[in-house]
Design an enzyme around this catalytic site. Structure first.
Site, PDB file in Angstrom:
ATOM      1  N   GLY A 120       0.797  -1.221   0.000  1.00 22.89           N
ATOM      2  CA  GLY A 120       0.000   0.000   0.000  1.00 22.89           C
ATOM      3  C   GLY A 120       0.829   1.269   0.000  1.00 22.89           C
ATOM      4  O   GLY A 120       0.286   2.371   0.018  1.00 22.89           O
ATOM      5  N   ASP A 246      -6.313  -0.314 -17.199  1.00 22.06           N
ATOM      6  CA  ASP A 246      -6.558   0.356 -15.916  1.00 22.06           C
ATOM      7  C   ASP A 246      -5.766   1.652 -15.825  1.00 22.06           C
ATOM      8  O   ASP A 246      -5.969   2.439 -14.906  1.00 22.06           O
ATOM      9  CB  ASP A 246      -6.191  -0.565 -14.747  1.00 22.06           C
ATOM     10  CG  ASP A 246      -4.810  -1.165 -14.890  1.00 22.06           C
ATOM     11  OD1 ASP A 246      -4.565  -1.850 -15.892  1.00 22.06           O
ATOM     12  OD2 ASP A 246      -3.964  -0.925 -14.006  1.00 22.06           O
TER      13      ASP A 246
HETATM   14  P1  AMP Z   1       0.070   0.469 -11.357  1.00 23.57           P
HETATM   15  O1  AMP Z   1       1.091  -0.419 -11.966  1.00 23.57           O
HETATM   16  O2  AMP Z   1       0.638   1.532 -10.456  1.00 23.57           O
HETATM   17  O3  AMP Z   1      -0.916   0.999 -12.320  1.00 23.57           O
HETATM   18  O4  AMP Z   1      -0.734  -0.456 -10.333  1.00 23.57           O
HETATM   19  C1  AMP Z   1      -1.456  -1.602 -10.736  1.00 23.57           C
HETATM   20  C2  AMP Z   1      -2.207  -2.169  -9.548  1.00 23.57           C
HETATM   21  O5  AMP Z   1      -1.289  -2.622  -8.535  1.00 23.57           O
HETATM   22  C3  AMP Z   1      -3.112  -1.170  -8.859  1.00 23.57           C
HETATM   23  O6  AMP Z   1      -4.239  -1.880  -8.419  1.00 23.57           O
HETATM   24  C4  AMP Z   1      -2.287  -0.700  -7.700  1.00 23.57           C
HETATM   25  O7  AMP Z   1      -3.091  -0.211  -6.662  1.00 23.57           O
HETATM   26  C5  AMP Z   1      -1.564  -1.971  -7.320  1.00 23.57           C
HETATM   27  N1  AMP Z   1      -0.310  -1.698  -6.604  1.00 23.57           N
HETATM   28  C6  AMP Z   1       0.846  -1.218  -7.131  1.00 23.57           C
HETATM   29  N2  AMP Z   1       1.769  -1.078  -6.175  1.00 23.57           N
HETATM   30  C7  AMP Z   1       1.200  -1.451  -5.006  1.00 23.57           C
HETATM   31  C8  AMP Z   1       1.622  -1.520  -3.640  1.00 23.57           C
HETATM   32  N3  AMP Z   1       2.841  -1.183  -3.259  1.00 23.57           N
HETATM   33  N4  AMP Z   1       0.742  -1.938  -2.716  1.00 23.57           N
HETATM   34  C9  AMP Z   1      -0.510  -2.304  -3.070  1.00 23.57           C
HETATM   35  N5  AMP Z   1      -0.977  -2.274  -4.315  1.00 23.57           N
HETATM   36  C10 AMP Z   1      -0.137  -1.860  -5.291  1.00 23.57           C
HETATM   37 MG    MG Z   2      -2.409   2.040 -12.497  1.00 21.68          MG
END
Ligand code: AMP
Ligand code: MG
Length: 486
Positions: A120, A246
């Site tokens: 998170g 997404d």
């Molecule tokens: P992103 O690659 O930033 O677009 O994230 C893709 C998904 O992974 C989203 O649902 C984010 O909330 C989740 N996510 C990325 N990094 C973390 C993290 N450190 N803790 C929890 N969820 C994460």
């Molecule tokens: Mg994202």
């Protein structure tokens, strides 16, 4: 000061989870965005206050906030997954003095029901990177989410190595994504998609309300905005890096800046992201990926487009087909402006494409070569010479270009003004971004970030010190890969 509303919280509760941010031990300001604060109706001076710091760190809630984590799904590198805000919470929607409704979101604010295995949290370098890239795009006049501030949390987060933790306060016209629709259709069927589509029409596309088929009008409007956005990326050499569904916003803003980068040397197949092994999100693939993502959006909308599925599919296909025209038109006009043409037509395509071929053949710097054509030799004098401009092939191309310029009614001064308004001098060059991030991470020195940001905020003009930010990387400085480094 705060003027928060919570329209998203009024939607069906299947679309989100109520979630407060998790407090952090020792927050402090890293970078702030007073101009953005001002446009939100927040007092820029508050960006030094303990009270706003506590809110931006997730240690206190602003008045009127109903914090929530949004649910969504997404196709990641082509594979469908259920996701959701795993490390972000929406504090609410700020009504700005100009009447806009802007999401205020904390990213890196702790675990949520959607966190899966993640912690998170976020790293200081990744959140600073998001701040820098979003300001760069904004400065270039490209629709984007923005960053109000980066806050260091006082925690350590563990990635490839131990890193300081941080939160970015992100603002967006909304955080609804193509993936939100993919989620809605699976979670609540046509009824839920209708609810979300109506929400997006009200919030982002009110002009669709009058249409005979408002959902088809929505599809078409989203397609138009995405086509224009991606054409703009292509005109400044921007590579998003993770164009998963997404990470594609319904309102047409650039969003989620992980391993993204601006190109130095022009090469159409450039990939920066370390996680993009197949080159799915290479520079030249971005327009086609945009259409692929929009097809996922159209699929989610199918039950709303027509009662008969076959009719719905043919309407969707027709709408998706128009993407290519919207994109080509936006690209042609934009590239035309970069070459000083007030109205480029299909007949100009070979001139534009041949120029890009020359850039690629001679490994020329994308930004500086366009700017050199725009004719401000002064600010380019300090740059390394570009072999391209000594080539006979360039002289031949230049003659064709001059002939074409002479066919229009603009005089030389108008051509120059047009070109200088569409060809930035400064982009967020990866090696400079990395150097600035390193100074911040290792030495707590924010000056390189602040200086870079100052120039990124007025990328089309020179000011003392601009030349440094026009320098392409020396071989040893070149950054070949950017890591997701979340
Ligand atoms: P992103 O690659 O930033 O677009 O994230 C893709 C998904 O992974 C989203 O649902 C984010 O909330 C989740 N996510 C990325 N990094 C973390 C993290 N450190 N803790 C929890 N969820 C994460
Ligand atoms: Mg994202």
């Amino acid at each position: 000061m705060w003027n928060l509303e919570n329209t998203y919280a009024n939607l069906n509760s299947g679309l989100y989870a109520r979630q407060a941010p998790t407090a952090v031990p020792e927050p402090h300001w890293v970078v702030t965005n007073p101009a953005l604060a001002d446009s939100l109706g927040l007092d820029p001076a508050a960006l030094q206050s303990e009270e706003l710091l506590a809110i931006c760190a997730g240690n206190a809630l602003p008045p009127g906030s109903l914090p929530l984590a949004q649910a969504y799904a997404g196709h990641q590198f082509g594979n469908f997954t259920i996701l959701g805000d795993g490390r972000a919470v929406l504090l609410g929607e700020q009504r700005t003095p100009s009447g806009e409704r802007i999401d205020i979101q904390l990213k890196g604010s702790g675990p949520t029901p959607f966190s899966r295995r993640g912690d998170g949290r976020a790293t200081l370098s990744a959140m600073l990177r998001e701040f820098i890239i979003s300001e760069a795009l904004y400065g270039l006049g490209i629709a984007t989410t923005r960053s109000l501030a980066v806050i260091a949390t006082g925690e350590t987060v563990y990635r490839q190595q131990a890193e300081p933790g941080a939160i970015v306060v992100r603002t967006a016209a909304s955080h609804v994504r193509v993936g939100t629709f993919e989620y809605a259709i699976r979670q609540g069927g046509a009824e839920r998609v209708r609810e979300l589509a109506d929400y997006c029409i009200d919030r982002h596309y009110p002009e669709c309300q009058q249409a005979d088929n408002r959902y088809l009008a929505l599809l078409d409007a989203v397609i138009q905005r995405q086509a224009r956005l991606i054409a703009q990326w292509m005109q400044v050499g921007f590579i998003h890096g993770v164009m998963n569904t997404d990470n594609m916003s319904l309102c047409g803003e650039s969003i989620d800046f992980g391993p993204c980068a601006f190109m130095d040397e022009y090469a159409a197949n450039t990939v920066f992201s370390s996680i993009d092994q197949q080159g799915r999100y290479a520079f030249s693939n971005q327009p086609a990926i945009g259409q692929w993502n929009l097809a996922r959006f159209a699929e989610s909308l199918l039950p709303l487009l027509a009662e008969e599925q076959a009719t719905a599919i043919s309407l969707a296909q027709e709408a998706l087909g128009a993407y290519v025209d919207y994109y080509q038109q936006a690209w042609l006009q934009g590239m035309g402006h970069k070459l000083g043409l007030s109205e480029a037509t299909e007949a100009d395509r070979p001139l534009i494409e041949d120029w890009l071929t020359l850039l690629e053949q001679h490994k020329a710097d994308f930004t500086n070569s366009f700017r050199a054509l725009a004719g401000d030799a002064a600010s380019l004098a300090e740059l390394p010479p570009q072999p391209l401009f000594n080539q006979p092939a360039f002289s031949q191309w230049q003659q064709r270009w001059q002939v074409r310029l002479a066919e229009q009614t603009l005089d030389q001064a108008e051509v120059t003004a047009l070109m200088q308004a569409h060809n930035p001098q400064v982009i967020a060059r990866n090696h400079q971004v990395e150097q600035a991030l390193q100074a911040a991470r290792q030495f707590g020195d924010l000056q390189p970030c602040e200086q870079l940001l100052n120039h990124l905020r007025k990328p089309f003009s020179s000011s003392p010190g601009t030349a440094k930010y026009c320098l392409p990387p020396k071989p040893a400085e070149r950054v070949r890969e950017t890591f997701c480094g979340t």
